[in-house]
Structure formats: C-alpha cells, structure tokens
Design a protein around this motif. Structure first.
Motif, PDB file in Angstrom:
ATOM      1  N   PRO A   1      -9.439  -5.099 -10.734  1.00  0.00           N
ATOM      2  CA  PRO A   1     -10.834  -5.376 -10.368  1.00  0.00           C
ATOM      3  C   PRO A   1     -12.029  -5.055 -11.605  1.00  0.00           C
ATOM      4  CG  PRO A   1      -9.339  -3.748  -9.566  1.00  0.00           C
ATOM      5  CD  PRO A   1      -8.284  -3.699 -10.742  1.00  0.00           C
ATOM      6  N   VAL A   2     -12.561  -5.353 -10.596  1.00  0.00           N
ATOM      7  CA  VAL A   2     -14.107  -5.378 -11.051  1.00  0.00           C
ATOM      8  C   VAL A   2     -15.147  -4.576 -10.387  1.00  0.00           C
ATOM      9  CG1 VAL A   2     -16.097  -6.801 -12.499  1.00  0.00           C
ATOM     10  CG2 VAL A   2     -13.544  -6.728 -13.828  1.00  0.00           C
ATOM     11  N   LEU A   3     -16.030  -3.911 -10.432  1.00  0.00           N
ATOM     12  CA  LEU A   3     -16.740  -3.469  -8.984  1.00  0.00           C
ATOM     13  C   LEU A   3     -18.425  -4.008 -10.409  1.00  0.00           C
ATOM     14  CD1 LEU A   3     -15.676  -0.214  -7.900  1.00  0.00           C
ATOM     15  CD2 LEU A   3     -15.204  -2.298  -7.370  1.00  0.00           C
ATOM     16  N   VAL A   4     -19.519  -4.453  -9.811  1.00  0.00           N
ATOM     17  CA  VAL A   4     -20.276  -5.572  -9.994  1.00  0.00           C
ATOM     18  C   VAL A   4     -21.356  -4.643  -8.797  1.00  0.00           C
ATOM     19  CG1 VAL A   4     -22.018  -6.472 -10.430  1.00  0.00           C
ATOM     20  CG2 VAL A   4     -19.462  -7.134 -11.447  1.00  0.00           C
TER      21      VAL A   4
ATOM     22  N   VAL B   1      -9.249  -1.159  -5.246  1.00  0.00           N
ATOM     23  CA  VAL B   1      -9.949  -0.136  -5.455  1.00  0.00           C
ATOM     24  C   VAL B   1      -9.847   1.304  -5.662  1.00  0.00           C
ATOM     25  CG1 VAL B   1     -11.984   0.122  -5.388  1.00  0.00           C
ATOM     26  CG2 VAL B   1     -11.554  -2.473  -5.553  1.00  0.00           C
ATOM     27  N   GLY B   2      -9.393   1.378  -4.485  1.00  0.00           N
ATOM     28  CA  GLY B   2      -9.492   3.333  -4.262  1.00  0.00           C
ATOM     29  C   GLY B   2     -10.254   3.162  -2.820  1.00  0.00           C
ATOM     30  N   HIS B   3     -11.239   2.179  -2.213  1.00  0.00           N
ATOM     31  CA  HIS B   3     -12.025   2.421  -1.264  1.00  0.00           C
ATOM     32  C   HIS B   3     -11.790   1.070  -0.357  1.00  0.00           C
ATOM     33  CE1 HIS B   3     -13.800   5.448  -3.145  1.00  0.00           C
ATOM     34  NE2 HIS B   3     -13.969   5.113  -4.090  1.00  0.00           N
ATOM     35  N   ALA B   4     -11.778   1.270   1.201  1.00  0.00           N
ATOM     36  CA  ALA B   4     -11.803   0.460   1.882  1.00  0.00           C
ATOM     37  C   ALA B   4     -13.242  -0.611   1.693  1.00  0.00           C
ATOM     38  CB  ALA B   4     -11.467   0.225   3.630  1.00  0.00           C
ATOM     39  N   PRO B   5     -13.095  -1.685   2.202  1.00  0.00           N
ATOM     40  CA  PRO B   5     -14.348  -2.281   2.648  1.00  0.00           C
ATOM     41  C   PRO B   5     -15.001  -1.667   3.794  1.00  0.00           C
ATOM     42  CG  PRO B   5     -12.584  -4.415   3.024  1.00  0.00           C
ATOM     43  CD  PRO B   5     -12.241  -2.056   2.666  1.00  0.00           C
ATOM     44  N   GLY B   6     -16.316  -1.554   3.323  1.00  0.00           N
ATOM     45  CA  GLY B   6     -17.446  -0.963   4.257  1.00  0.00           C
ATOM     46  C   GLY B   6     -18.041   0.292   3.347  1.00  0.00           C
ATOM     47  N   GLY B   7     -17.113   0.924   2.533  1.00  0.00           N
ATOM     48  CA  GLY B   7     -17.260   2.114   1.928  1.00  0.00           C
ATOM     49  C   GLY B   7     -17.232   1.874   0.622  1.00  0.00           C
ATOM     50  N   VAL B   8     -16.577   0.547  -0.351  1.00  0.00           N
ATOM     51  CA  VAL B   8     -16.554   1.115  -1.296  1.00  0.00           C
ATOM     52  C   VAL B   8     -17.536   0.715  -3.114  1.00  0.00           C
ATOM     53  CG1 VAL B   8     -15.524  -0.883  -3.427  1.00  0.00           C
ATOM     54  CG2 VAL B   8     -14.772  -1.700  -1.015  1.00  0.00           C
ATOM     55  N   CYS B   9     -16.956   1.741  -3.923  1.00  0.00           N
ATOM     56  CA  CYS B   9     -18.026   2.791  -4.348  1.00  0.00           C
ATOM     57  C   CYS B   9     -17.248   3.005  -5.469  1.00  0.00           C
ATOM     58  CB  CYS B   9     -18.349   3.818  -3.960  1.00  0.00           C
ATOM     59  SG  CYS B   9     -17.524   5.198  -4.353  1.00  0.00           S
ATOM     60  N   PRO B  10     -18.370   3.857  -7.075  1.00  0.00           N
ATOM     61  CA  PRO B  10     -17.388   3.267  -8.596  1.00  0.00           C
ATOM     62  C   PRO B  10     -17.343   4.478  -7.810  1.00  0.00           C
ATOM     63  CG  PRO B  10     -19.877   3.652  -9.029  1.00  0.00           C
ATOM     64  CD  PRO B  10     -19.820   3.009  -7.119  1.00  0.00           C
ATOM     65  N   PHE B  11     -17.346   5.832  -7.179  1.00  0.00           N
ATOM     66  CA  PHE B  11     -17.142   7.378  -7.364  1.00  0.00           C
ATOM     67  C   PHE B  11     -15.385   7.839  -6.971  1.00  0.00           C
ATOM     68  CE2 PHE B  11     -21.290   6.603  -5.630  1.00  0.00           C
ATOM     69  CZ  PHE B  11     -21.526   6.015  -6.803  1.00  0.00           C
ATOM     70  N   GLY B  12     -14.747   7.719  -7.341  1.00  0.00           N
ATOM     71  CA  GLY B  12     -12.937   8.256  -7.429  1.00  0.00           C
ATOM     72  C   GLY B  12     -12.178   6.590  -7.241  1.00  0.00           C
ATOM     73  N   ALA B  13     -12.833   5.423  -8.018  1.00  0.00           N
ATOM     74  CA  ALA B  13     -11.952   4.397  -7.655  1.00  0.00           C
ATOM     75  C   ALA B  13     -11.328   4.297  -8.630  1.00  0.00           C
ATOM     76  CB  ALA B  13     -12.941   3.787  -8.206  1.00  0.00           C
ATOM     77  N   LYS B  14     -10.713   3.668  -8.328  1.00  0.00           N
ATOM     78  CA  LYS B  14      -8.635   4.147  -9.548  1.00  0.00           C
ATOM     79  C   LYS B  14      -9.264   3.621 -10.886  1.00  0.00           C
ATOM     80  CE  LYS B  14      -5.855   2.765  -5.818  1.00  0.00           C
ATOM     81  NZ  LYS B  14      -4.437   2.230  -5.284  1.00  0.00           N
ATOM     82  N   PRO B  15      -8.521   4.220 -11.530  1.00  0.00           N
ATOM     83  CA  PRO B  15      -8.912   3.926 -13.389  1.00  0.00           C
ATOM     84  C   PRO B  15      -8.525   2.372 -13.459  1.00  0.00           C
ATOM     85  CG  PRO B  15      -7.318   5.705 -12.616  1.00  0.00           C
ATOM     86  CD  PRO B  15      -7.843   5.303 -11.135  1.00  0.00           C
TER      87      PRO B  15
END
Length: 159
Positions: A55-58, A91-105
């Motif tokens: 996973p890559v978060l942009v 990622v560790g967060h569900a759609p609608g609340g995806v964020c980088p804070f506390g995401a999986k390493p």
C-alpha cells in the motif's frame, strides 16, 4: 476502532488536540468540507494505491485528481487503487476514514504538491466522522511522509 488508533497516534506526537469529531458524515470531500467548515480544496484526501503489491498512501488536495501518467512517471507503475474490500486490511483504516495516522507500517505515505498552496489542511482521522486541522509542517511531521510527489492534475489555475 480506527479513529481511536489515529487519535492515539496524534496524541503521542502532541497533535491530538487538532482532531475534530463531526456529527455529520465526512467520508467524501464535499461532506468533509461541510462538516469541518472549510473549502473542499482544503480537505487532504488520502488515496490508497498498490505499488509493488504494497500500500502507498497519497495525500492530495480535495480539488486534485490523480493523473495516471504523472503517477506512473514517479512510481514506475500504473495507478491501481487498493480494492475497497482490502483497504482496511492493508492500510488499517476503512474507506471514508483512510488516513496516514496510525496506518499499518507497510503503508508508505507521500504528500502531493497540490497541498503546498495552503497553510492549513484537513485530513481524515481514521473514520467517516472526523478530521484533523493541521498546518503543512505539522502534516509533514505527523505523516512521516516518504516525500513530496507531483502526481495530480486539476488544481492548478492553468489546468
């Protein structure tokens, strides 16, 4: 549960007081802007992609759209969104609340240039009823971003 994970992370770095819980939903850019009382472009939406099966978060501005050719030029692969049913697992967060804070390493985070034009932006905080008011330097610190990218279109005046 994701909200608590994200909030706990932000508390640990001294930014927990920036979290805003909303009664109204905030799962789309428009809903988040309405619930948080800001312009839609100030929403820092988090887009989840798969790059080399990881996973890559942009994070990009609410009025920006990921451009496939720009994405491919930077990441050397086609922009492929994480399937909705796999987002929480990867990622560790569900759609609608995806964020980088506390995401999986394993989730690498990048900030898109579309955000630099603002003093303050509002990313989600792990669920669809929250946001976080952060300056750009605070966002950089809070995300532990791998860097800045320029993979979006539609936000520049000339586009």
């Amino acid at each position: 549960m994701s909200f608590e994970v994200a909030k706990r992370y932000l508390d640990s770095i001294g930014l927990g007081d920036r979290v805003i819980a909303t009664e109204a939903p905030s799962s789309t850019v428009e809903e988040a802007a309405e619930a948080l009382g800001c312009a839609p472009e100030h929403i820092a939406k988090t887009m989840a992609f798969l790059v080399d099966d990881a996973p890559v978060l942009v994070l990009c501005a609410g009025d920006a759209r990921v451009n496939n050719s720009m994405f491919k030029a930077f990441f050397h692969t086609k922009a492929k969104m994480v399937p909705g049913d796999a987002v929480e697992e990867l990622v560790g967060h569900a759609p609608g609340g995806v964020c980088p804070f506390g995401a999986k390493p394993a989730a690498r985070v990048y900030l898109d240039e579309s955000l630099r034009r603002f003093d303050v932006v509002y990313p989600a905080c792990g669920d669809d009823h929250s946001g976080v008011r952060l300056t750009i330097p605070e966002l950089e610190r809070a995300t532990n971003a791998s860097g800045w990218v320029d993979v979006c279109r539609g936000w520049r005046a000339e586009e």
